[in-house]
Design a protein around this motif. Sequence first.
Motif, PDB file in Angstrom:
ATOM      1  N   UNK A   7       0.834  -1.203   0.000  1.00  0.00           N
ATOM      2  CA  UNK A   7       0.000   0.000   0.000  1.00  0.00           C
ATOM      3  C   UNK A   7       0.871   1.255   0.000  1.00  0.00           C
ATOM      4  N   UNK A   8       1.944   1.240   0.792  1.00  0.00           N
ATOM      5  CA  UNK A   8       2.855   2.395   0.823  1.00  0.00           C
ATOM      6  C   UNK A   8       3.473   2.629  -0.551  1.00  0.00           C
ATOM      7  N   UNK A   9       3.944   1.566  -1.192  1.00  0.00           N
ATOM      8  CA  UNK A   9       4.572   1.704  -2.509  1.00  0.00           C
ATOM      9  C   UNK A   9       3.560   2.150  -3.555  1.00  0.00           C
ATOM     10  N   UNK A  10       2.342   1.598  -3.498  1.00  0.00           N
ATOM     11  CA  UNK A  10       1.312   1.985  -4.459  1.00  0.00           C
ATOM     12  C   UNK A  10       0.930   3.448  -4.308  1.00  0.00           C
ATOM     13  N   UNK A  11       0.939   3.954  -3.091  1.00  0.00           N
ATOM     14  CA  UNK A  11       0.628   5.366  -2.868  1.00  0.00           C
ATOM     15  C   UNK A  11       1.698   6.254  -3.493  1.00  0.00           C
ATOM     16  N   UNK A  12       2.952   5.868  -3.335  1.00  0.00           N
ATOM     17  CA  UNK A  12       4.038   6.610  -3.976  1.00  0.00           C
ATOM     18  C   UNK A  12       3.885   6.584  -5.492  1.00  0.00           C
ATOM     19  N   UNK A  13       3.576   5.411  -6.041  1.00  0.00           N
ATOM     20  CA  UNK A  13       3.408   5.294  -7.488  1.00  0.00           C
ATOM     21  C   UNK A  13       2.236   6.133  -7.980  1.00  0.00           C
ATOM     22  N   UNK A  14       1.159   6.192  -7.196  1.00  0.00           N
ATOM     23  CA  UNK A  14       0.001   6.988  -7.587  1.00  0.00           C
ATOM     24  C   UNK A  14       0.326   8.468  -7.673  1.00  0.00           C
ATOM     25  N   UNK A  15       1.361   8.899  -6.961  1.00  0.00           N
ATOM     26  CA  UNK A  15       1.792  10.296  -7.004  1.00  0.00           C
ATOM     27  C   UNK A  15       2.932  10.518  -8.000  1.00  0.00           C
ATOM     28  N   UNK A  16       3.138   9.580  -8.888  1.00  0.00           N
ATOM     29  CA  UNK A  16       4.094   9.764  -9.976  1.00  0.00           C
ATOM     30  C   UNK A  16       5.484   9.259  -9.726  1.00  0.00           C
ATOM     31  N   UNK A  17       5.757   8.673  -8.561  1.00  0.00           N
ATOM     32  CA  UNK A  17       7.103   8.175  -8.277  1.00  0.00           C
ATOM     33  C   UNK A  17       7.364   6.928  -9.123  1.00  0.00           C
ATOM     34  N   UNK A  18       8.446   6.937  -9.874  1.00  0.00           N
ATOM     35  CA  UNK A  18       8.809   5.801 -10.715  1.00  0.00           C
ATOM     36  C   UNK A  18      10.215   5.297 -10.448  1.00  0.00           C
ATOM     37  N   UNK A  19      10.962   6.046  -9.631  1.00  0.00           N
ATOM     38  CA  UNK A  19      12.349   5.686  -9.353  1.00  0.00           C
ATOM     39  C   UNK A  19      12.612   5.786  -7.858  1.00  0.00           C
ATOM     40  N   UNK A  20      13.350   4.815  -7.329  1.00  0.00           N
ATOM     41  CA  UNK A  20      13.812   4.840  -5.940  1.00  0.00           C
ATOM     42  C   UNK A  20      15.310   4.588  -5.944  1.00  0.00           C
ATOM     43  N   UNK A  21      16.012   5.194  -5.007  1.00  0.00           N
ATOM     44  CA  UNK A  21      17.464   5.083  -4.939  1.00  0.00           C
ATOM     45  C   UNK A  21      17.874   4.729  -3.515  1.00  0.00           C
ATOM     46  N   UNK A  22      18.903   3.917  -3.394  1.00  0.00           N
ATOM     47  CA  UNK A  22      19.365   3.601  -2.058  1.00  0.00           C
ATOM     48  C   UNK A  22      20.224   2.361  -2.004  1.00  0.00           C
ATOM     49  N   UNK A  23      20.445   1.884  -0.783  1.00  0.00           N
ATOM     50  CA  UNK A  23      21.139   0.635  -0.524  1.00  0.00           C
ATOM     51  C   UNK A  23      20.252  -0.181   0.419  1.00  0.00           C
ATOM     52  N   UNK A  24      19.892  -1.391   0.026  1.00  0.00           N
ATOM     53  CA  UNK A  24      18.965  -2.161   0.862  1.00  0.00           C
ATOM     54  C   UNK A  24      19.654  -2.734   2.089  1.00  0.00           C
ATOM     55  N   UNK A  25      18.874  -2.924   3.124  1.00  0.00           N
ATOM     56  CA  UNK A  25      19.305  -3.640   4.319  1.00  0.00           C
ATOM     57  C   UNK A  25      18.188  -4.584   4.704  1.00  0.00           C
ATOM     58  N   UNK A  26      18.442  -5.440   5.665  1.00  0.00           N
ATOM     59  CA  UNK A  26      17.448  -6.426   6.038  1.00  0.00           C
ATOM     60  C   UNK A  26      16.121  -5.835   6.444  1.00  0.00           C
ATOM     61  N   UNK A  27      16.142  -4.628   6.990  1.00  0.00           N
ATOM     62  CA  UNK A  27      14.915  -4.011   7.487  1.00  0.00           C
ATOM     63  C   UNK A  27      14.030  -3.443   6.376  1.00  0.00           C
ATOM     64  N   UNK A  28      14.520  -3.340   5.151  1.00  0.00           N
ATOM     65  CA  UNK A  28      13.711  -2.748   4.083  1.00  0.00           C
ATOM     66  C   UNK A  28      13.501  -3.687   2.901  1.00  0.00           C
ATOM     67  N   UNK A  29      13.855  -4.955   3.032  1.00  0.00           N
ATOM     68  CA  UNK A  29      13.736  -5.859   1.881  1.00  0.00           C
ATOM     69  C   UNK A  29      12.282  -6.027   1.439  1.00  0.00           C
ATOM     70  N   UNK A  30      11.348  -6.037   2.394  1.00  0.00           N
ATOM     71  CA  UNK A  30       9.937  -6.160   2.011  1.00  0.00           C
ATOM     72  C   UNK A  30       9.483  -4.925   1.242  1.00  0.00           C
ATOM     73  N   UNK A  31       9.912  -3.752   1.696  1.00  0.00           N
ATOM     74  CA  UNK A  31       9.530  -2.526   0.999  1.00  0.00           C
ATOM     75  C   UNK A  31      10.136  -2.483  -0.401  1.00  0.00           C
ATOM     76  N   UNK A  32      11.392  -2.893  -0.551  1.00  0.00           N
ATOM     77  CA  UNK A  32      12.019  -2.926  -1.870  1.00  0.00           C
ATOM     78  C   UNK A  32      11.252  -3.880  -2.788  1.00  0.00           C
ATOM     79  N   UNK A  33      10.820  -5.009  -2.248  1.00  0.00           N
ATOM     80  CA  UNK A  33      10.007  -5.948  -3.029  1.00  0.00           C
ATOM     81  C   UNK A  33       8.691  -5.304  -3.451  1.00  0.00           C
TER      82      UNK A  33
END
Length: 546
Positions: A7-33
């Motif tokens: 839901x968080x990712x879909x909300x970002x996409x609904x506002x035009x976000x198409x690119x994300x930048x960063x370095x993943x860690x264990x705490x954000x792997x679900x969000x990256x997915x």
Amino acid sequence: MSRVADVAAATLAAHGVRLAFGMPGGEVVTFVDALASADIRFVLARNETAAAMMAAGASTLGGAPGLLVTTLGPGLANAVNGIADAAQEHIPLIVVSGVVERGVRSRYTHQIVDHAALLRPLVKASFEIESAGVAATVRRAIHLATTPPYGPVHLDLAPDTAALATTEPMPKRAPRTTVAAIDARHAAIDTLRGRLGKAVRPLVIAGFDTVRLGGPNGSAARNGDTRGVLARLAARGVPVLTTYKAKGALDERLSNALGAAGLSPLADGVLKPLVAAADLVLLVGYDPIEMRPGWLDPFADPDIVVELTRHPVDHGMHLAGTTILADPLEVLAAVEKGLSEHRFWQGGEPAAAKAELARLFAPPSSWGPHAVVDGLAAALPDDAVVTVDSGAHRILFSQRYPARRPLSVLQSSGWCTMGSAIPLAIGAKLAAPRQPVVALLGDGGLEMTLGELATLRDAGLPVVVVVLQDESLALIELKQAKAGLALAGVRLGATRFEAVAEAFGGTGVRVADAASFEAAVRAGLSRDAFTVIVCEIEASDYVDRI
């Protein structure tokens, strides 16, 4: 069943976000997915601060908020410089960081730091995404980030929360944002039109808000005829100065386009007397965060200063007798419409100033940083974007390079951090893949961000990287010399950057003359992978020339 992260990712996409930048860690792997499921491309950077600047470049050219993803603790802490850059450059940046799970927060200490406290001076707000109201929280963050003055907003997302199943509906599109047009018959418009019509020596200083075309809120004022108002005023004889980030607000090849101001003592000696002689100063989308102490109280009288801005900025650099809170270009277009047909500055002072600037910044020799700037101007097409790092070369480039259109030059000017050119270029190229992109930086800046050559390689980006190698932190060396101090901590070794480029999978070229450089730029623009062009210069080439 959707997850909170979805839901968080879909909300970002609904506002035009198409690119994300960063370095993943264990705490954000679900969000990256979840980002992948929302068709948001995650770009692996080599450093979190660089990732934040990539997001800035993508946001500036793409229009949507930038998105930075970090893990908890050291990941977020390492991004602080990039988040500070977004704060002072007014970049709408969403920072999503992992955070330790709730169940162990009161007991667990490894890599734990209070994220909100760490970022408090830099972000507009900090929230945690909970299991309920996910879309509302993300929408609130986006609204804050994209409300002038733009800036970063931080969101914590715990891994156990991210993975929770939720029945919250998936957002499909963002609510439409409308911006009311200013009434051309408004009393403030009539008053300003009258003042401009009576002025003899009016002058415009344009800031970054005039060039952020198609901004995150989709303002209608960023489209249509308002973009030509600066050219029409210049044609009437009104000199137009810009800040460094606003280069290209007016085609700098035009008469009365006096280029950038704020960082060059050499240019200040010409521009500040002209500003002091003005009898009406229009500050158009201007934020003096880019200016140096020499621009404290540069106007003859605060009452002649009219500020046109969508939002007031906090500073003590000068006073303005009048402030009109509205879209600055829309106000200016309304004022210019119906203005009586007469020319300003009958004494020819703007033309004399432009000629003097050309003389002061003329190439002192056939090769050096001046020749590099001229070579870029000759070789690059009109749709090219140049990103510039901090250093002596940025001052020279910003004064000499004739920017032809808005957003053709990207740089960190309010924050002025080193190591921004390549990350900005990566973000810009991903957001606008059809536009040629060149990163210009010194050898110190390249050594600071060498790992991002791997990001260029892995993302398949044909960016041309131009490095001015003088084996020095030249700007600091100049300041030490001016203060009569011994050189200390400014000399660099002679890295063979062309070999490093080849090792990273790109093309490396070393040049030491103008013809070879221009040919190398043209060749780099034709390649499918990145190119590093190493220009051998001397630090002394900048002495008394910036």
